[in-house]
Design an enzyme around this catalytic site. Structure first.
Site, short mmCIF file in Angstrom:
data_model
loop_
_atom_site.label_atom_id
_atom_site.label_comp_id
_atom_site.label_asym_id
_atom_site.label_seq_id
_atom_site.Cartn_x
_atom_site.Cartn_y
_atom_site.Cartn_z
N LYS A 124 -27.38 -36.15 10.03
CA LYS A 124 -28.32 -35.92 8.93
C LYS A 124 -29.75 -36.20 9.39
O LYS A 124 -30.67 -35.42 9.11
CB LYS A 124 -27.94 -36.80 7.73
CG LYS A 124 -26.67 -36.31 7.04
CD LYS A 124 -26.08 -37.32 6.06
CE LYS A 124 -24.73 -36.80 5.54
NZ LYS A 124 -24.01 -37.74 4.70
N ASP A 151 -28.13 -36.58 -3.02
CA ASP A 151 -26.68 -36.37 -2.85
C ASP A 151 -26.06 -35.82 -4.14
O ASP A 151 -24.94 -35.32 -4.12
CB ASP A 151 -26.00 -37.71 -2.52
CG ASP A 151 -25.40 -37.73 -1.12
OD1 ASP A 151 -25.28 -36.64 -0.51
OD2 ASP A 151 -25.05 -38.82 -0.64
N GLN A 170 -24.80 -43.80 2.43
CA GLN A 170 -23.59 -43.22 3.01
C GLN A 170 -22.34 -43.93 2.48
O GLN A 170 -22.26 -45.17 2.50
CB GLN A 170 -23.65 -43.33 4.55
CG GLN A 170 -22.51 -42.65 5.27
CD GLN A 170 -22.50 -41.14 5.09
OE1 GLN A 170 -23.53 -40.48 5.16
NE2 GLN A 170 -21.32 -40.58 4.86
#
Ligand code: NAP
Length: 282
Positions: A53, A120, A97
């Site tokens: 990422k 997200d 994460q």
């Protein structure tokens, strides 16, 4: 019939070039889109994901910071970090994460992220926005699947879509996105009595389970479009999806490969969401 591949790498390259162009335009106006990636612990798979990422951000010209904390970090300390990132004007998107260590309530952390920075798309406000058709961030993986369908010019109106899996991050948002495009949607899960009976009716199948060979050729209607979200390892340790790729490609019209399908699209849509967050901050 051999299905045409929907190439997630090629589509990603195209979309990331567009992100880079728009990012350069924002930079010329003094705003550099910024993403904070927060990792707690040293889960090897998570380390690979966050590195990819951050690398993708750099390649597209986005600013990114990677904060890697020890697995013993307290929930309170993580909440404090998220709140600091919420206030940081250089950060437009925040990604924590998952999975988090067991002593941290992941949902509590997600709800602490400002919805305007929830790139997200996991915050309950983002989920509610998707459900009601309001503006908001869409979870990256199903958003990427929608882009793949769009790339082949596929009209979902009146089609029957079957989603296998009902997680909050893939299956459920996927079903809502397909529904918003006027598909008739069936959601299957581990308690579905006859999965094959469902998938055989489908014009579009999205497999998001996490088990190899959940979908085999005998379960697919000729001419269907098959999107494989799964990420598994085969007996040789090679990355594979949920779909029996070699079998199903003989029946379907379009299919996404693993690797090189949904995976790269997920990171691409994270860049798209972070850029959108920066644009919305002006
Ligand atoms: P998850 O939270 O474990 O959900 C899996 C879903 O599959 C559940 O809803 C489960 O049903 C259902 N299921 C399990 N066995 C089944 C069966 N035999 N038949 C039908 N449904 C069954 O997983 P997830 O987070 O949604 O991820 C799914 C897969 O996608 C995983 O392989 C994951 O690694 C992959 N993934 C890939 C990307 C990417 O970027 N490519 C991103 C995210 C996830 P119940 O609800 O009844 O338990």
């Amino acid at each position: 019939m051999t299905a045409q591949l929907i190439d997630g790498n090629a589509l990603s390259r195209q979309l990331r070039t567009e992100v880079a162009t728009q990012c350069a335009q924002l930079k010329a106006r003094g705003i550099t889109p910024g993403l904070a990636v927060v990792l707690v612990g040293d889960n090897p798979a998570s380390q690979v994901y966050v590195r990819n990422k951050v690398k993708a951000c750099a390649e597209a010209g986005l600013h990114s910071v990677l904060e890697n904390y020890d697995a013993t970090l307290s929930e309170a300390a993580l909440l404090a970090r998220v709140e600091a990132l919420n206030r940081d004007p250089q950060i437009h998107g925040i990604l924590v994460q998952l999975p988090l260590p067991a002593h941290i309530d992941a949902q509590k952390i997600i709800e602490a992220i400002a919805p305007a920075k929830d790139v997200d798309g996991f915050h309950v406000a983002s989920a509610g926005a998707l459900m009601t058709g309001m503006p908001g961030f869409w979870p990256c993986t199903p958003f990427g699947c929608m882009k793949m369908l769009e790339s082949i010019g596929y009209s979902l109106k009146g089609k029957h879509a079957v989603v296998i899996g009902r997680s909050n991050i893939v299956g459920k948002p996927m079903a809502l996105m397909l529904l918003a495009q006027s598909a008739t949607v069936t959601i299957c899960h581990s308690a579905t009595a006859d999965l094959k009976a469902m998938t055989l009716q489908a014009d579009v199948i999205v497999a998001a389970v996490g088990k190899r060979n959940v979908l085999t050729a005998d379960m697919v209607k000729p001419g269907a479009v098959v999107i494989d979200v799964g990420m598994n390892r085969d007996t040789q340790g090679k990355l594979c999806g949920d779909v029996d790729f070699e079998g199903v490609r003989q029946v379907a019209n379009y299919i996404t490969p693993v690797p090189g399908g949904v995976g790269p699209m997920t990171i691409t849509m994270l860049l798209v969401n972070t850029l959108a967050a920066a644009q919305a901050s002006i």
